[in-house]
Motif scaffolding. Structure first.
Motif, short mmCIF file in Angstrom:
data_model
loop_
_atom_site.label_atom_id
_atom_site.label_comp_id
_atom_site.label_asym_id
_atom_site.label_seq_id
_atom_site.Cartn_x
_atom_site.Cartn_y
_atom_site.Cartn_z
N VAL A 106 49.05 120.55 -39.99
CA VAL A 106 48.50 121.73 -39.65
C VAL A 106 47.11 121.01 -38.84
CG1 VAL A 106 46.20 122.96 -40.61
CG2 VAL A 106 48.61 122.81 -41.98
N ALA A 107 46.94 121.67 -37.66
CA ALA A 107 45.92 121.08 -36.77
C ALA A 107 45.04 122.27 -35.88
CB ALA A 107 46.62 120.21 -35.85
N SER A 108 44.12 121.82 -35.11
CA SER A 108 43.68 122.84 -34.38
C SER A 108 44.53 123.46 -33.22
CB SER A 108 42.41 122.02 -33.54
OG SER A 108 42.93 121.29 -32.55
N PRO A 109 44.36 124.63 -32.82
CA PRO A 109 45.38 125.03 -31.87
C PRO A 109 45.58 124.31 -30.72
CG PRO A 109 43.61 126.72 -32.32
CD PRO A 109 43.15 125.32 -33.06
N PRO A 135 53.13 99.58 -27.25
CA PRO A 135 54.49 99.24 -26.63
C PRO A 135 55.28 100.27 -25.98
CG PRO A 135 54.55 99.42 -29.14
CD PRO A 135 53.30 99.84 -28.55
N PRO A 136 56.32 99.87 -25.02
CA PRO A 136 57.23 100.85 -24.20
C PRO A 136 57.87 101.62 -25.34
CG PRO A 136 57.52 98.64 -23.53
CD PRO A 136 56.65 98.44 -24.90
N ASP A 137 58.22 101.20 -26.37
CA ASP A 137 58.98 102.31 -27.24
C ASP A 137 58.22 103.37 -28.06
OD1 ASP A 137 57.93 100.87 -29.13
OD2 ASP A 137 59.78 100.47 -30.25
N CYS A 138 56.96 103.26 -27.74
CA CYS A 138 56.02 104.27 -28.36
C CYS A 138 56.23 105.70 -28.08
CB CYS A 138 54.59 103.87 -28.51
SG CYS A 138 53.58 104.64 -29.54
N ARG A 139 56.35 106.66 -28.81
CA ARG A 139 56.80 108.03 -28.39
C ARG A 139 55.89 108.97 -29.29
NH1 ARG A 139 58.13 105.80 -24.59
NH2 ARG A 139 60.13 105.72 -23.59
N LEU A 140 55.65 110.14 -28.57
CA LEU A 140 55.23 111.32 -29.54
C LEU A 140 56.29 112.32 -29.62
CD1 LEU A 140 52.78 112.78 -30.83
CD2 LEU A 140 52.40 113.87 -28.59
N ASP A 141 56.80 112.12 -30.87
CA ASP A 141 58.14 113.11 -31.17
C ASP A 141 57.50 114.46 -31.38
OD1 ASP A 141 59.95 111.10 -31.11
OD2 ASP A 141 59.42 110.41 -33.12
N SER A 142 57.80 115.42 -30.94
CA SER A 142 57.42 116.75 -31.21
C SER A 142 57.90 117.12 -32.57
CB SER A 142 57.99 117.71 -30.08
OG SER A 142 59.40 117.94 -30.14
N CYS A 143 57.02 118.21 -33.11
CA CYS A 143 57.18 118.84 -34.23
C CYS A 143 56.49 120.16 -34.38
CB CYS A 143 57.03 118.03 -35.60
SG CYS A 143 55.36 117.54 -36.03
N PRO A 144 57.07 121.10 -35.23
CA PRO A 144 56.21 122.30 -35.41
C PRO A 144 54.87 122.10 -36.12
CG PRO A 144 58.41 122.42 -36.38
CD PRO A 144 58.35 120.83 -36.03
N VAL A 145 53.66 122.71 -35.69
CA VAL A 145 52.59 122.31 -36.34
C VAL A 145 51.82 123.94 -36.29
CG1 VAL A 145 50.27 121.45 -35.70
CG2 VAL A 145 52.29 120.17 -34.98
N LEU A 146 51.39 124.02 -37.43
CA LEU A 146 50.74 125.33 -37.77
C LEU A 146 49.15 125.27 -37.21
CD1 LEU A 146 51.85 125.95 -41.40
CD2 LEU A 146 52.56 126.99 -39.38
N PRO A 147 48.63 126.03 -36.20
CA PRO A 147 47.28 126.00 -35.85
C PRO A 147 46.30 126.75 -36.70
CG PRO A 147 48.45 127.63 -34.75
CD PRO A 147 49.52 127.11 -35.61
N ILE A 148 45.33 126.14 -36.96
CA ILE A 148 44.13 126.56 -37.79
C ILE A 148 42.91 126.68 -37.13
CG2 ILE A 148 43.64 124.11 -38.88
CD1 ILE A 148 43.28 125.78 -41.51
N GLU A 149 42.20 127.65 -37.27
CA GLU A 149 41.02 127.86 -36.58
C GLU A 149 39.56 127.40 -37.34
OE1 GLU A 149 40.50 129.04 -33.55
OE2 GLU A 149 42.62 129.94 -33.27
N PRO A 150 38.78 126.82 -36.52
CA PRO A 150 37.60 126.41 -37.28
C PRO A 150 36.99 127.22 -38.06
CG PRO A 150 37.53 125.62 -34.66
CD PRO A 150 38.82 126.59 -35.12
N GLY A 151 36.32 127.02 -39.28
CA GLY A 151 35.65 127.83 -40.25
C GLY A 151 36.96 128.49 -41.34
#
Length: 257
Positions: A106-109, A135-151
């Motif tokens: 879960v994260a912001s949109p 380091p060169p092998d560092c990656r941001l692997d994609s994954c499903p995330v549920l957006p949640i709005e402030p409040g």
């Protein structure tokens, strides 16, 4: 050897900060408990369900899972992984933690869009990797995330978390406040002693950061759980007032970076 915060109690070999709040990992800007590049990673115990707040870079996920089990919890009990923002040291482990626990991320949109796309330009990893921060092998692997709005309010077992938009350090930052524990998971918005993390990046805004800290100062905060350095286990709101006072001084609040 894992560092210990002065005066903190331990459950097994993991760090118990306060009743129902544990630290699973941290990097060199903390206790270096999981991987040197990680942020502080927290476990919130809601009784029948737990949540992990932030994930580290991904390198430390095996250590995070080992700490989780040493607390006596099961990975299957982790129902939610909360991201404060998309920077690599906070969101890089999201895909691996989701795979290991089955938890919803879960994260912001804006954070959700970055992590779902594995956008290494948007989360700053591509530039930081060139600069030698990662380091060169560092990656941001994609994954499903549920957006949640402030409040919006999340339930973590018998505890609740209010989501609060706190842009400044990054445009996508969310903080999470637990009223039952008077605990604030504030990511990189503010740190012990009223410090901030001022970045040379397009989405850093000192003015937005001051507004965010002013908003957080309206909450009754006893336990301050920042993304780096040490947590504040009593009187956490003092760090917020210290930061606000420093905005009126030349140069503003001291920065940890």
């Amino acid at each position: 050897m894992r560092g210990r915060a002065a005066g903190a109690a331990c459950a097994g070999d993991a760090m118990k900060l306060r009743d129902r709040i544990h630290m699973l990992g941290s990097g060199l800007l903390g206790m270096n408990a999981s991987h040197e590049l990680d942020c502080n990673v927290y476990l919130l115990d809601g009784g029948e369900a737990q949540a992990i707040v932030d994930c580290g870079t991904g390198y430390g996920v095996p250590a995070l899972l080992a700490e989780l089990e040493r607390t006596g919890f099961s990975p299957a009990g982790v129902r939610t992984v909360l991201l404060t923002h998309a920077h690599q040291d906070h969101a890089g482990g999201a895909s691996r933690l989701r795979a290991a626990t089955g938890a919803a991320v879960v994260a912001s949109p804006l954070t959700a869009a970055i992590v779902e796309a594995g956008d290494e330009e948007a989360n700053g990893l591509a530039e930081a990797r060139i600069a030698g921060v990662y380091p060169p092998d560092c990656r941001l692997d994609s994954c499903p995330v549920l957006p949640i709005e402030p409040g919006e309010c999340l339930r973590i077992g018998d505890l609740s978390l209010e989501t609060i938009a706190t842009p400044g350090h990054s445009a996508d930052m969310l903080s999470y406040y637990c009223p039952e524990l008077k605990a604030l998971f504030c990511g990189d918005t503010v740190f012990a002693g009223g410090h901030i993390a001022a970045l040379r990046s397009p989405d850093f805004s000192m003015a937005a950061l001051e507004r965010s800290i002013r908003l957080l100062a309206e909450y009754d905060v006893d336990v301050l759980l920042p993304g780096h350095l040490h947590p504040v286990l009593r009187g956490g709101g003092i760090a917020l007032t210290q930061a606000l006072a420093a905005f009126g001084l030349p140069g503003g609040p001291p920065s940890i970076v």
